[in-house]
Design an enzyme around this catalytic site. Structure first.
Site, mmCIF file in Angstrom:
data_model
loop_
_atom_site.group_PDB
_atom_site.id
_atom_site.type_symbol
_atom_site.label_atom_id
_atom_site.label_comp_id
_atom_site.label_asym_id
_atom_site.label_seq_id
_atom_site.Cartn_x
_atom_site.Cartn_y
_atom_site.Cartn_z
ATOM 1 N N HIS A 43 15.062 39.551 2.445
ATOM 2 C CA HIS A 43 14.170 38.553 1.669
ATOM 3 C C HIS A 43 14.420 38.454 0.377
ATOM 4 C CE1 HIS A 43 10.346 36.093 2.519
ATOM 5 N NE2 HIS A 43 11.027 35.680 1.314
ATOM 6 N N GLU A 70 16.151 35.879 4.880
ATOM 7 C CA GLU A 70 15.173 34.978 5.197
ATOM 8 C C GLU A 70 14.771 34.608 3.982
ATOM 9 O OE1 GLU A 70 12.437 37.947 7.187
ATOM 10 O OE2 GLU A 70 11.546 38.113 5.296
ATOM 11 N N HIS A 190 6.264 40.617 11.453
ATOM 12 C CA HIS A 190 5.173 40.930 10.619
ATOM 13 C C HIS A 190 4.050 41.510 11.094
ATOM 14 C CE1 HIS A 190 3.416 40.248 6.733
ATOM 15 N NE2 HIS A 190 4.644 39.092 6.278
HETATM 16 N N1 PXP Z 1 9.384 38.223 9.078
HETATM 17 C C1 PXP Z 1 9.355 37.627 8.053
HETATM 18 C C2 PXP Z 1 9.745 36.176 8.094
HETATM 19 C C3 PXP Z 1 8.953 38.283 6.980
HETATM 20 O O1 PXP Z 1 8.670 37.398 5.841
HETATM 21 C C4 PXP Z 1 8.589 39.681 6.949
HETATM 22 C C5 PXP Z 1 8.091 40.314 5.547
HETATM 23 O O2 PXP Z 1 9.053 40.079 4.713
HETATM 24 C C6 PXP Z 1 8.668 40.395 8.185
HETATM 25 C C7 PXP Z 1 9.314 39.518 9.169
HETATM 26 C C8 PXP Z 1 8.636 41.783 8.283
HETATM 27 O O3 PXP Z 1 7.143 41.984 8.201
HETATM 28 P P1 PXP Z 1 6.605 43.336 7.903
HETATM 29 O O4 PXP Z 1 7.307 43.924 6.590
HETATM 30 O O5 PXP Z 1 5.185 43.340 8.007
HETATM 31 O O6 PXP Z 1 7.269 44.304 9.120
#
Ligand code: PXP
Length: 237
Positions: A43, A70, A190
């Protein structure tokens, strides 16, 4: 099979804390693949506080599994993704300074913008995914905008899970069913972790992919990266 994509942003955060190249983000990504990850997620943010643009370029030729980028589709982000051509791009509605993604898109309000951006990615063969809440209307408008997949924002599931797993997962099963009826692929991410992942998977076994960063990298401090990835993979059976 539900794929495990490991988000390596936290590894870059650790590296950036010292300014050198420890830990080596590129090596960690390759090791994640070697240990069984089905994909790598990054990201990149405008301030490069974790993954840098140069990491994204360097990762592309090294990775053997699925590469997912992302981010918020600013002009800069779109140009980066079009140049790197990952397997998948996931659009999130984050502002540049946001700590982490904390909401899905309002796909109805932003339908025209999303359609235009998704089309640009589709034209060069990049699969598209749009980050959404469990609101059926948001999923319908993601489909109307032309997304290939939606990624369900699972923070509300993770928060509610310890108290009542069935109640926590119910809106996600409904949303996943809506997505399936619309012909959309389905990702989720997430706050998924070793406690809540298997229950989520068992309730939505048609899930295409989960993207996990924070908990997985934290677990690796105790279990080591290889065992951690194996344990997350075991949650997806
Ligand atoms: N999906 C998206 C769109 C995210 O922004 C994030 C965090 O960067 C994640 C998944 C992964 O989340 P986590 O770090 O809480 O596992």
């Amino acid at each position: 099979m539900t794929k495990l994509s490991v988000n390596i942003n936290k590894v870059a955060t650790l590296r950036n804390a010292r300014g050198g190249n420890v830990p080596d983000v590129l090596k960690v990504a390759q090791d994640c693949e070697r240990f069984g990850a089905d994909g790598i997620t990054v990201h990149p943010r405008p301030d490069e506080r974790h993954i840098r643009k140069s990491d994204v370029y360097a990762l592309r030729p090294l990775l053997r599994t699925e590469f997912n980028i992302e981010g918020y589709p600013s002009r800069e982000f779109i140009d980066l993704v079009l140049k790197v051509k990952p397997h998948q791009v996931t659009l999130v509605p984050d502002s540049p300074t946001q700590l982490t993604s904390n909401a899905g898109w309002d796909t109805k309000t932003h339908q025209a913008f999303l359609s235009e951006v998704l089309e640009a990615f589709k034209q060069v063969g990049i699969r598209t995914s749009v980050f959404v809440s469990t609101d059926a209307e948001m999923i319908e408008y993601a489909a109307k905008a032309g997304a290939d997949r939606v990624e369900l924002y699972t923070e509300p599931y993770a928060t509610a899970y310890p108290k009542n797993p069935e109640e926590a997962v119910a809106p996600f099963v409904e949303a996943a069913t809506v997505a399936r009826k619309l012909g959309l692929g389905l990702n989720a991410g997430h706050d998924l972790n070793l406690q809540n992942l298997n229950f989520f998977y068992k309730n939505i076994p048609w899930l295409d992919e989960v993207s996990i960063g924070h908990a997985l990298i934290s677990d690796a401090l105790y279990l080591g990266l290889q065992r951690t990835i194996e344990e997350y993979k075991n949650c997806l059976h």
